[in-house]
Enzyme design. Sequence first.
Site, PDB file in Angstrom:
ATOM      1  N   PRO A  82      41.003  41.650  34.024  1.00  0.00           N
ATOM      2  CA  PRO A  82      42.052  41.486  35.031  1.00  0.00           C
ATOM      3  C   PRO A  82      42.461  40.030  35.213  1.00  0.00           C
ATOM      4  CG  PRO A  82      40.489  43.111  35.775  1.00  0.00           C
ATOM      5  CD  PRO A  82      39.942  42.558  34.486  1.00  0.00           C
ATOM      6  N   CYS A  83      43.765  39.820  35.274  1.00  0.00           N
ATOM      7  CA  CYS A  83      44.302  38.468  35.199  1.00  0.00           C
ATOM      8  C   CYS A  83      44.699  37.884  36.542  1.00  0.00           C
ATOM      9  CB  CYS A  83      45.519  38.450  34.278  1.00  0.00           C
ATOM     10  SG  CYS A  83      46.868  39.523  34.862  1.00  0.00           S
ATOM     11  N   GLN A  84      44.607  38.673  37.632  1.00  0.00           N
ATOM     12  CA  GLN A  84      45.165  38.183  38.889  1.00  0.00           C
ATOM     13  C   GLN A  84      44.496  36.893  39.365  1.00  0.00           C
ATOM     14  OE1 GLN A  84      44.391  41.305  38.208  1.00  0.00           O
ATOM     15  NE2 GLN A  84      46.136  42.605  38.737  1.00  0.00           N
ATOM     16  N   GLY A  85      43.238  36.699  39.003  1.00  0.00           N
ATOM     17  CA  GLY A  85      42.551  35.483  39.412  1.00  0.00           C
ATOM     18  C   GLY A  85      43.119  34.231  38.778  1.00  0.00           C
ATOM     19  N   TYR A  86      43.838  34.392  37.653  1.00  0.00           N
ATOM     20  CA  TYR A  86      44.404  33.245  36.946  1.00  0.00           C
ATOM     21  C   TYR A  86      45.915  33.136  37.091  1.00  0.00           C
ATOM     22  CZ  TYR A  86      40.070  34.358  34.417  1.00  0.00           C
ATOM     23  OH  TYR A  86      38.784  34.676  34.099  1.00  0.00           O
TER      24      TYR A  86
END
Length: 381
Positions: A82-86
Amino acid sequence: MNRPTAIDLFCGAGGLSEGLRQAGYSIVAGNDIDPFAGATFVATHKEAYFLEGSIRDLDASDFLKATGLKKGELDCLAGGPPCQGYSVYNHQRGMHDERSHLFREYLRIVEGLMPKWLVMENVTGIMSAGEGEAFQGVLAGIKELGYNVEAQILRAEDYGIPQERRRVVFIANRIGLPIVWPERTHGEGLSPLTTIHDALSDLPSLSNGEDAGVCGYASEPKSDYQRELRAGSNAVYNHAAPRLGAINIERMQHIPQGGSWRDIPFDLLPAGMKRAKRSDHTKRYGRMKWDEQSCTVLTKCDVHWGAYIHPEQDRSITVREAARIQSFPDWFRFEGPRTEQYVQVGNAVPPMLGRKIGEAILFAESALADTRENELVASLG
């Protein structure tokens, strides 16, 4: 000859899986924590075993048991933690976000499976989040497991996808082969970029809030892109326009193709946007242009977020239109509530890009086979 095998971690609806399948892989398993995305994956990847739940609760042995493979036999392990942290759209992004560390779970499964090839995809923000900690951590972790690894930023529009989308892709192998990257097929000096008209012009017109249900096409295919995505489908699915309030419809009527919130009369602007600078929020309330590409498809095709207004119709784009822009074939149906369908489409790797990556890997494999065959012929000669 058996097809090479692939497992997709954090598979979502299965965009990367579908691309690898188009390239020639057999998708034997997938995993995701999202039950709605999982339902779509199960419906569209009937040959694959789906393991639902958090990757933290699974071991490599679970995948080996599900597929009947032994450690070291898997051809390709794909995944996009999951990419939301970046994401640059997450203004609190960084390594403190627990989602930023899920790549370590990916590496844990790699160590237990030891596939021949790895493919990992993420947003470009991974390169800067935490001063590059995650990006360098991925590279170092893969190398520590004995893999040769490279990373590049790939642009979806360079491969025939009608969308401006940039993603970091990691490709690695432990079998001594060079990393081969897919060659650009579209752009300057190549085939023309695929446009919104190429992608959407054969789909039925809708009014604001109209749900067409399962319906027919509005015309014969008007482009090679439409022809390709319509293969295997006799109807249009997931084609329903979100119902927007009257004030938004009134705003849209002032926005030409290529226009945005700047074209809306001041008195009709949302209160917060009346204080905005003309240079701010460049994509908000944007109307697509037939002869250009879409902005990045996100998990909400919300007119407040970006240019998601149909080129001619006063409404935001449907799940099917978003899926077309992402290069999903029309037979690929999305399950769950409509809001969750948008999430599945926006989170996906465009299948057409996944196919190009898979083809590049198989090209490297075939080059090795040809070299060995030539060496054998030479030794016998």
